[in-house]
Design a protein around this motif. Structure first.
Motif, PDB file in Angstrom:
ATOM      1  N   TYR A 127      19.799  51.065  57.134  1.00 29.22           N
ATOM      2  CA  TYR A 127      21.420  51.054  57.224  1.00 29.22           C
ATOM      3  C   TYR A 127      21.922  52.292  58.200  1.00 29.22           C
ATOM      4  O   TYR A 127      22.723  52.195  58.706  1.00 29.22           O
ATOM      5  N   LEU A 128      21.532  53.420  57.917  1.00 28.76           N
ATOM      6  CA  LEU A 128      21.896  54.606  58.767  1.00 28.76           C
ATOM      7  C   LEU A 128      21.170  55.049  59.753  1.00 28.76           C
ATOM      8  O   LEU A 128      21.317  55.976  60.390  1.00 28.76           O
ATOM      9  N   GLY A 129      20.113  54.098  60.223  1.00 29.23           N
ATOM     10  CA  GLY A 129      19.271  54.257  61.216  1.00 29.23           C
ATOM     11  C   GLY A 129      18.145  55.424  60.895  1.00 29.23           C
ATOM     12  O   GLY A 129      17.694  55.584  59.797  1.00 29.23           O
ATOM     13  N   GLU A 130      17.309  55.825  62.028  1.00 29.93           N
ATOM     14  CA  GLU A 130      16.225  56.293  61.920  1.00 29.93           C
ATOM     15  C   GLU A 130      16.502  57.882  62.136  1.00 29.93           C
ATOM     16  O   GLU A 130      15.641  58.615  61.580  1.00 29.93           O
ATOM     17  N   LYS A 131      17.565  58.203  62.980  1.00 32.20           N
ATOM     18  CA  LYS A 131      17.497  59.716  63.525  1.00 32.20           C
ATOM     19  C   LYS A 131      18.238  60.447  62.315  1.00 32.20           C
ATOM     20  O   LYS A 131      18.963  59.862  61.665  1.00 32.20           O
ATOM     21  N   LEU A 132      18.097  61.656  62.716  1.00 31.60           N
ATOM     22  CA  LEU A 132      18.830  62.651  61.825  1.00 31.60           C
ATOM     23  C   LEU A 132      20.432  62.671  61.718  1.00 31.60           C
ATOM     24  O   LEU A 132      20.819  62.367  62.958  1.00 31.60           O
ATOM     25  N   LEU A 133      20.935  62.572  60.739  1.00 35.70           N
ATOM     26  CA  LEU A 133      22.232  62.268  60.767  1.00 35.70           C
ATOM     27  C   LEU A 133      23.109  63.707  61.002  1.00 35.70           C
ATOM     28  O   LEU A 133      22.941  64.856  60.427  1.00 35.70           O
ATOM     29  N   ARG A 134      24.315  63.460  61.741  1.00 32.36           N
ATOM     30  CA  ARG A 134      25.325  64.366  61.609  1.00 32.36           C
ATOM     31  C   ARG A 134      26.628  64.249  60.868  1.00 32.36           C
ATOM     32  O   ARG A 134      27.320  63.279  60.994  1.00 32.36           O
ATOM     33  N   LEU A 135      26.795  64.854  59.674  1.00 33.44           N
ATOM     34  CA  LEU A 135      27.800  64.582  59.042  1.00 33.44           C
ATOM     35  C   LEU A 135      28.927  65.249  58.820  1.00 33.44           C
ATOM     36  O   LEU A 135      29.011  66.757  59.401  1.00 33.44           O
ATOM     37  N   THR A 136      30.264  64.981  58.379  1.00 36.85           N
ATOM     38  CA  THR A 136      31.311  65.891  58.224  1.00 36.85           C
ATOM     39  C   THR A 136      31.661  65.621  56.849  1.00 36.85           C
ATOM     40  O   THR A 136      31.563  64.608  56.231  1.00 36.85           O
ATOM     41  N   VAL A 137      32.452  66.802  56.104  1.00 33.22           N
ATOM     42  CA  VAL A 137      32.932  66.529  55.058  1.00 33.22           C
ATOM     43  C   VAL A 137      34.134  65.727  54.935  1.00 33.22           C
ATOM     44  O   VAL A 137      35.003  66.409  55.657  1.00 33.22           O
ATOM     45  N   SER A 138      34.338  64.876  54.127  1.00 35.03           N
ATOM     46  CA  SER A 138      35.496  63.964  54.383  1.00 35.03           C
ATOM     47  C   SER A 138      36.656  64.630  53.752  1.00 35.03           C
ATOM     48  O   SER A 138      36.727  65.337  52.985  1.00 35.03           O
ATOM     49  N   SER A 139      37.773  64.095  54.072  1.00 37.14           N
ATOM     50  CA  SER A 139      39.214  64.697  53.584  1.00 37.14           C
ATOM     51  C   SER A 139      39.416  63.845  52.736  1.00 37.14           C
ATOM     52  O   SER A 139      40.284  64.017  51.714  1.00 37.14           O
ATOM     53  N   TYR A 140      38.687  62.563  52.236  1.00 39.80           N
ATOM     54  CA  TYR A 140      38.898  61.823  50.992  1.00 39.80           C
ATOM     55  C   TYR A 140      37.841  62.143  50.016  1.00 39.80           C
ATOM     56  O   TYR A 140      36.869  62.530  50.541  1.00 39.80           O
ATOM     57  N   CYS A 141      38.143  62.380  48.734  1.00 36.59           N
ATOM     58  CA  CYS A 141      37.365  62.639  47.708  1.00 36.59           C
ATOM     59  C   CYS A 141      36.967  61.509  47.212  1.00 36.59           C
ATOM     60  O   CYS A 141      37.578  60.351  47.195  1.00 36.59           O
ATOM     61  N   ARG A 142      35.834  61.623  46.294  1.00 35.22           N
ATOM     62  CA  ARG A 142      35.407  60.430  45.459  1.00 35.22           C
ATOM     63  C   ARG A 142      36.462  60.216  44.448  1.00 35.22           C
ATOM     64  O   ARG A 142      37.191  60.940  44.107  1.00 35.22           O
ATOM     65  N   PRO A 143      36.591  59.101  43.998  1.00 36.90           N
ATOM     66  CA  PRO A 143      37.619  58.703  43.180  1.00 36.90           C
ATOM     67  C   PRO A 143      37.561  59.371  41.680  1.00 36.90           C
ATOM     68  O   PRO A 143      36.210  59.704  41.276  1.00 36.90           O
ATOM     69  N   HIS A 144      38.515  59.707  41.080  1.00 39.16           N
ATOM     70  CA  HIS A 144      38.477  60.561  39.904  1.00 39.16           C
ATOM     71  C   HIS A 144      37.664  59.716  38.840  1.00 39.16           C
ATOM     72  O   HIS A 144      38.135  58.363  38.559  1.00 39.16           O
ATOM     73  N   PRO A 145      36.597  60.184  37.952  1.00 39.31           N
ATOM     74  CA  PRO A 145      36.042  59.267  37.003  1.00 39.31           C
ATOM     75  C   PRO A 145      36.999  58.878  35.828  1.00 39.31           C
ATOM     76  O   PRO A 145      36.455  58.019  35.488  1.00 39.31           O
ATOM     77  N   LYS A 146      38.005  59.380  35.733  1.00 37.96           N
ATOM     78  CA  LYS A 146      38.912  59.158  34.871  1.00 37.96           C
ATOM     79  C   LYS A 146      39.872  57.941  35.280  1.00 37.96           C
ATOM     80  O   LYS A 146      40.711  57.286  34.518  1.00 37.96           O
ATOM     81  N   SER A 147      39.605  57.513  36.412  1.00 37.31           N
ATOM     82  CA  SER A 147      40.698  56.559  37.014  1.00 37.31           C
ATOM     83  C   SER A 147      39.850  55.152  37.160  1.00 37.31           C
ATOM     84  O   SER A 147      40.564  54.260  37.077  1.00 37.31           O
ATOM     85  N   ILE A 148      38.646  55.188  37.200  1.00 35.58           N
ATOM     86  CA  ILE A 148      38.018  54.382  37.320  1.00 35.58           C
ATOM     87  C   ILE A 148      36.452  54.720  37.044  1.00 35.58           C
ATOM     88  O   ILE A 148      36.118  55.626  36.427  1.00 35.58           O
TER      89      ILE A 148
END
Ligand code: PMP
Length: 295
Positions: A127-148
């Motif tokens: 899914y993400l290919g075979e080569k090493l990934l270059r990531l960025t820290v997202s400005s979106y956070c994961r949903p709050h576990p008390k919301s869902i």
């Protein structure tokens, strides 16, 4: 790409042609994201096609539905059997398998009266290919576990994943890394995170992430290989001192991370613990049943 004129789907207990099947436009899943799904892979092994951790995936689908009050009227065993039959009907060995539980027409914000279950299978490379990934820290956070219910694999949760991936790609990166709502490292849009420091592995603890089946396989493999792993709450700064890192998930398998924003992991991927685990994972999923301690 996902289907052609010959493709067969499993739909509500029957095998039907994908090109002849349809869904209604008034379902809660389409309008509100109120449905649950799984991502599973099958591999060609010496003893025929093997669906990796099929039971665990269908158990998680059942749990996801239960957590959000979607009726789940199937047994894990019947779904596992249907999956093998579906792979055969589509002549697929190495495949990606997508079960989806979706809700019947109901425009109210109430529990569904009836649901459908479909399973689709197709040929899908890493899914993400075979080569090493270059990531960025997202400005979106994961949903709050008390919301869902963050531990459930619910369709609507993936708007968060799509936003994070889209943002990362628009900024020229391969993929995003999301923090949780308290600012601790969480996971990728569709994969769990591990990093290595001084010969030890670290991974975010359960609670604010999807409990990945690959993540637990990696933990089992690390144990087999006598590698130390700490599960806990870690910050970006912890990771910015790490030697190497990787993502893992059913679709992505185990894939190395080259960098996160400006930080380049200093250890060569081929010398990392992640590479060892990538090799072990690749062997495990293709191993004959008898020798596979995890099935
Ligand atoms: N986190 C998220 C948000 C995911 O969508 C996935 C893919 N299901 C994972 C982690 C990895 O889970 P698994 O190993 O069970 O595929």
């Amino acid at each position: 790409m996902y289907f052609n004129n010959e493709t067969v789907l499993y739909l509500d207990g029957k095998f039907v042609k994908a090109s002849e099947s349809s869904t209604d436009l008034y379902g809660q899943t389409l309008h509100y994201g109120y449905g649950a799904f799984e991502g599973i892979r099958s591999y060609e092994t010496e003893h025929g096609t093997k669906v990796f951790k099929a039971e665990e995936h269908y158990e998680r689908l059942k749990k996801s539905c239960e957590l959000v009050k979607i009726p789940f009227n199937y047994t894990v065993q019947e779904l596992v059997e249907a999956t093998y039959e579906l792979l055969e009907k589509n002549n697929l060995k190495n495949a990606y398998i997508r079960p989806l539980v979706y809700c019947a027409p109901n425009m109210s914000l109430t529990k569904p009266t009836s649901v459908s279950l479909m399973i689709a299978v197709w040929d899908w490379g890493a899914y993400l290919g075979e080569k090493l990934l270059r990531l960025t820290v997202s400005s979106y956070c994961r949903p709050h576990p008390k919301s869902i219910h963050i531990e459930a694999k619910i369709c609507g949760h993936y708007v968060n994943s799509i936003l994070a991936t889209t943002e990362a790609k628009e900024k020229g990166f391969d993929e995003a890394l999301l923090l949780d709502s308290d600012g601790f490292l969480a996971e990728g849009p569709g994969a769990n995170l591990f990093f290595e420091k001084d010969g030890k592995l670290f991974t975010p603890q359960l609670g604010n992430i999807l409990p990945g089946i690959t993540r637990s396989t990696v933990l089992e493999l690390a144990d087999e290989l006598d590698l130390e792993v700490e599960q806990g709450k870690f910050t970006k700064e912890d990771m910015f001192q790490a030697d190497s890192a990787f993502y893992c998930g059913t679709a992505a398998e185990v894939v190395g991370i080259a960098s996160v924003d400006d930080y380049q992991f200093p250890t060569n991927w081929n010398d990392s613990l992640g590479k060892k685990l990538q090799n072990a994972y690749s062997l495990l999923v293709r191993e004959p049943l008898k020798q596979n301690p995890f099935n």
